[in-house]
Every structure is written in C-alpha cells, then in structure tokens.
Design an enzyme around this catalytic site. Structure first.
Site, PDB file in Angstrom:
ATOM      1  N   HIS A 203      16.523 -30.244 -22.634  1.00  0.00           N
ATOM      2  CA  HIS A 203      17.294 -30.787 -21.470  1.00  0.00           C
ATOM      3  C   HIS A 203      17.113 -29.538 -20.585  1.00  0.00           C
ATOM      4  CE1 HIS A 203      20.698 -31.923 -19.027  1.00  0.00           C
ATOM      5  NE2 HIS A 203      21.224 -30.635 -19.331  1.00  0.00           N
TER       6      HIS A 203
ATOM      7  N   THR B  72     -18.681 -43.015 -13.131  1.00  0.00           N
ATOM      8  CA  THR B  72     -17.495 -43.434 -12.021  1.00  0.00           C
ATOM      9  C   THR B  72     -16.386 -42.339 -12.086  1.00  0.00           C
ATOM     10  OG1 THR B  72     -18.243 -45.698 -11.826  1.00  0.00           O
ATOM     11  CG2 THR B  72     -16.055 -45.232 -11.126  1.00  0.00           C
TER      12      THR B  72
END
Length: 467
Positions: free
Chosen positions: A445, A41
């Site tokens: 960052h 699936t």
C-alpha cells in the site's frame, strides 16, 4: 553448403527466441531475415515503436492537461515536435534491434540476411543482394509472422491511406484521422494522434470496440475514450475509401442501412493482420496451409512435414509477440527431447491505451456460453489511494471465479499499469489459485495492485474492504 541442426525463417519475437533457446540447448542454429534489421514487426514497426509514441504523447498530454494541477508551471507555449518524437521512437527501435544482434552473437547463431524459401524439406535457398546461397537443416521453423490486412476495395497508398507501419512515421499531426477498425492497433495509434491534437474518428464493423475482450472492458474503454473526445461510429460497415488530393473520404453504412460520409486528411486502416507466407515456396517442401492462409500445425506446432515446425502469427491463435515467444521456446525444447507445454487460455491480452486494458482467461460472455456457474468480484480504481495520488481514476479490476470451487477463471482489468498488473492474474491462474488465495496475499500500500486484492475479496463472499 552450411549445415545446421535448426534453421529459423523469420527473426521476430518467435523466431529470435526460438533461435536463442535452440542454441542454449546445444543445437547449431541459423536464422534467416529478409530485412536489414532483426526483430520482425514487433521490434521494428509494431509493439516497440508504438509504445515509444504512446509514452511520448502521454508525456505531452500530461504537460498540457495536468502539470498545472500538480503545481508545475511551464512558461510559454507547450508544442509538439513530431520530428523529434519520431526520431526518439526510432532511437528506441535501433537500440532494441542492436540488442538482438548482440544476443545472436552471444549465442553463436549464424544470421543470414535475405529471403528464405524452401528448396525441399531440408534445404533453404536464401536470396541475398549479392546472389543466392543454400543451407541445409535437420529441422526448420517457420516464423515469418504477419502483415497488415486491408479490405478488397481499399487501396493503401502509404501517404494518406495508411497502415500502422506508416502511422509510426508521419511527418505531421493529422487534422482529422479516420481509423477503420476498433481493435488494439487502431485504438493505440488513434490515441497517440488524439493526444497530439488530431480529431479522431474510429469506425468499427462490430457493435463494440475490442470485441474479443470482456464486454465490461469494452464498455469502460469506450466511455473513457469518449471523454477524451474520440468519436466512435460502431456497427458501421465501410464500403468505400477514396482519396481526393489531401482529403480522404470514407463512406459506410450504419446498422439501419443509412450511408454515413466521413472526411479526413488521413485514414488509418486497422482491420487486422494476415499470416505472411509470401515467397516461402511452401509447396516445394510439401507444407500444408489452411483455408485462411495459415500454416497448419498439430499440438506440437509440427506441420504435416515432420521436420518442419511453424510458430507465431503464421499459425492459428492470437497474434501476440509473447505467444510467439512461448511457441518458439516450446519447439526448441521439444527438439531437445523435453516435454514443455503452453496453456493458451493463460496467454494475456493487453491494449496499451491509457488507461491500459488487460485480460487473461475466460470472459463473462464465454462462461455464459459454456454454461459455467461463476461469481464476479469487481473493484473500481478510483477507490484506491494510489489512483487519487496519481490522478488515474478510471477503470476497475474484475475477477471471475468458479461458483463452487472459487478457482479463478478470468481476470479482466482496465486502469493505470494494468499491462503489468495482469501478470498477477496469470500467475494465480497458472497455479490454479482461488479468489480467496489472492485475497489473503499481502499487497503493498498504496499501489494499483491493491485493486486485484479487493476484487478477489469482492468475489469471496462480497468482502471488499474499501467500497
């Protein structure tokens, strides 16, 4: 008759991973698959194709709603070419299933295409297009997965009243798609067609969507999807679904017992999945099932018949591809005499809507129920520079930690790229990290991951820096 150390029935993520690991560990291995392509699936009509459509529809929505703000002007009308979108999705599926074929060849695993059924505890009959073959195996792993469930009074016609399988290959964008079930599959596919222009109504029996996840995630996702103009009928019990020509009429009772009628041109039934054991002839091997149709297993995923194991959606637990993979690896390593383990509390759950939703460990509701004293650290995505740069402002990261020891007990997040970010939570909890441990790690960052550090800081004496 071909003889094997291990034979696996089913080639989804659990089955094919089990086969690869068995082969790596020196076992002569066979895998049996009833369909023409491997992957089950997940690869054929589940995880992979749904993510392909989610990505395509996301690109379309960005082009229509956000490109102009980014300074990208597209002359002329932007249109959906659904046929091409579906074709690209199928291309992704084909490439992925061919990759599994390659892995079977590479690991010298014998592949049988046909319906496998037990002759007895060590022999499997394989019904193929050109006749029947029987193989013998010392150990057998049942990995036959699951199928979409329905409600007793709903007749799935696969045209207008459909399951997730049909929703992945529609020939038109619905005008009004009624989704029965506010779980992962219904929300993901509902969002695909909402982006492409459909009106979408989600009907959910419980009082909130994604009911198995932390309540704060459910609340935030509801708010965001309402902003996206998805309609929700919560605490509604569906009692009839009828098709009249190209119309589908859904009737439900709300929590006060009032009848509500909804009319659409398609109805997507997403009320869960059921273990798939049809045709296995488990009785011939003496394998027991529980009252919910699942194969019964012990802590080692061994059935009541000592040489037969079962993994994935066909046994108890969350129906997740990555859970099945871990279980497939565990059984292979047990058969090789190793001592593997799975911590089911540390298997993450993900909803691939946008924003994405992801979680691992205990929810607040569970901790309250268990009487555990905990603290909460939460940080909003909109406070991040990275979120503002990409215009992905919705969501937050929430960390639950033990009030006394500071050990992380649960990580819950909603926002951009949370499907990837949750692995930081899994890693931290696998190594029994404290919230302070996470808060003292350097996070690049600007990134979405900074929200994890900030949530950990918030859980550590309310020390978040950027709010």
């Amino acid at each position: 008759m071909n003889q094997y150390d291990v034979a696996i029935i089913g080639s989804g993520p659990g089955g094919y991973v089990a086969a690869i690991r068995c082969a790596q560990l020196g076992m002569k291995t066979a895998i049996i698959e009833k369909y023409a392509t491997l992957g089950g699936t997940c690869l054929n009509v589940g995880c992979i194709p749904s993510k392909a459509l989610l990505d395509s529809s996301h690109h379309y929505e960005d082009a229509v709603k956000h490109f102009e703000e980014h300074g990208i002007d597209i002359p002329g009308e932007i249109k959906v070419n659904l046929a091409q979108m579906i074709a690209r999705k199928q291309g992704v599926v084909d490439q992925t299933t061919k990759g599994i074929d390659f892995l079977m060849d590479k690991n010298k695993i014998d592949v049988y295409h046909g319906v496998g059924s037990f002759k007895d505890a060590t022999h499997i009959n394989i019904a193929k297009e050109d006749g029947q073959e029987t193989i013998e195996a010392k150990h057998i792993i049942i990995a036959t997965g699951s199928k979409p469930s329905t409600l007793p009074f709903i007749k799935i016609d696969k045209e207008r009243i459909i399951t997730s399988t049909e929703a992945l290959k529609l020939k038109e964008v619905p005008k009004h798609l009624i989704v029965i079930g506010g779980g992962v599959i219904g929300l993901e596919l509902g969002q695909v067609y909402k982006r492409l222009g459909a009106e979408v109504t989600v009907v959910e029996y419980m009082d909130r969507i994604i009911p198995g996840m932390d309540g704060a995630l459910s609340k935030e996702l509801t708010k965001v999807m309402k902003k996206q103009k998805v309609q929700f009928n919560l605490s509604h019990k569906v009692k009839s679904v009828e098709r009249k020509g190209d119309e589908v009429i859904v009737k439900a009772d709300d929590k006060k017992g009032n009848e509500v009628t909804m009319t659409g041109d398609y109805c997507l039934v997403c009320v869960g999945r059921r273990p798939y054991t049809d045709g296995l002839n488990l009785e011939a091997a003496g394998v027991k099932m529980d009252d919910r149709g699942r194969v019964e297993v012990n802590a080692h995923l061994q059935t009541n018949v000592s040489n037969i194991y079962a993994i994935g959606d066909v046994i108890k637990g969350a129906m997740l591809a990555h859970k099945a993979e871990e279980e497939g690896t565990l059984v292979a390593e047990l058969l090789a005499g190793q001592k593997p383990h799975i911590d089911y509390n540390l298997i993450p759950g993900v909803v691939y809507t946008w924003p994405e939703v992801a979680a691992v460990g205990k929810t607040e509701e569970q901790l309250k129920e268990e009487g555990v004293e905990y603290k909460v650290g939460q940080f909003p995505m909109r406070a991040l520079g990275r979120s503002r740069a990409s215009m992905d402002l919705d969501g937050f990261v929430k960390i639950l930690a033990d009030k006394k020891t500071d050990e992380v007990l649960g990580v819950h997040m909603i926002g951009a790229r949370c499907a990837d970010l949750i692995t930081e939570g899994v890693t931290a909890m696998e190594f029994r990290a404290s919230a302070e441990d996470i808060s003292r790690m350097s996070h690049a960052h600007p990134t979405f991951a900074e929200a994890v550090k900030e949530a950990a800081l918030a859980a550590t004496d309310d020390r978040a820096l950027h709010i």
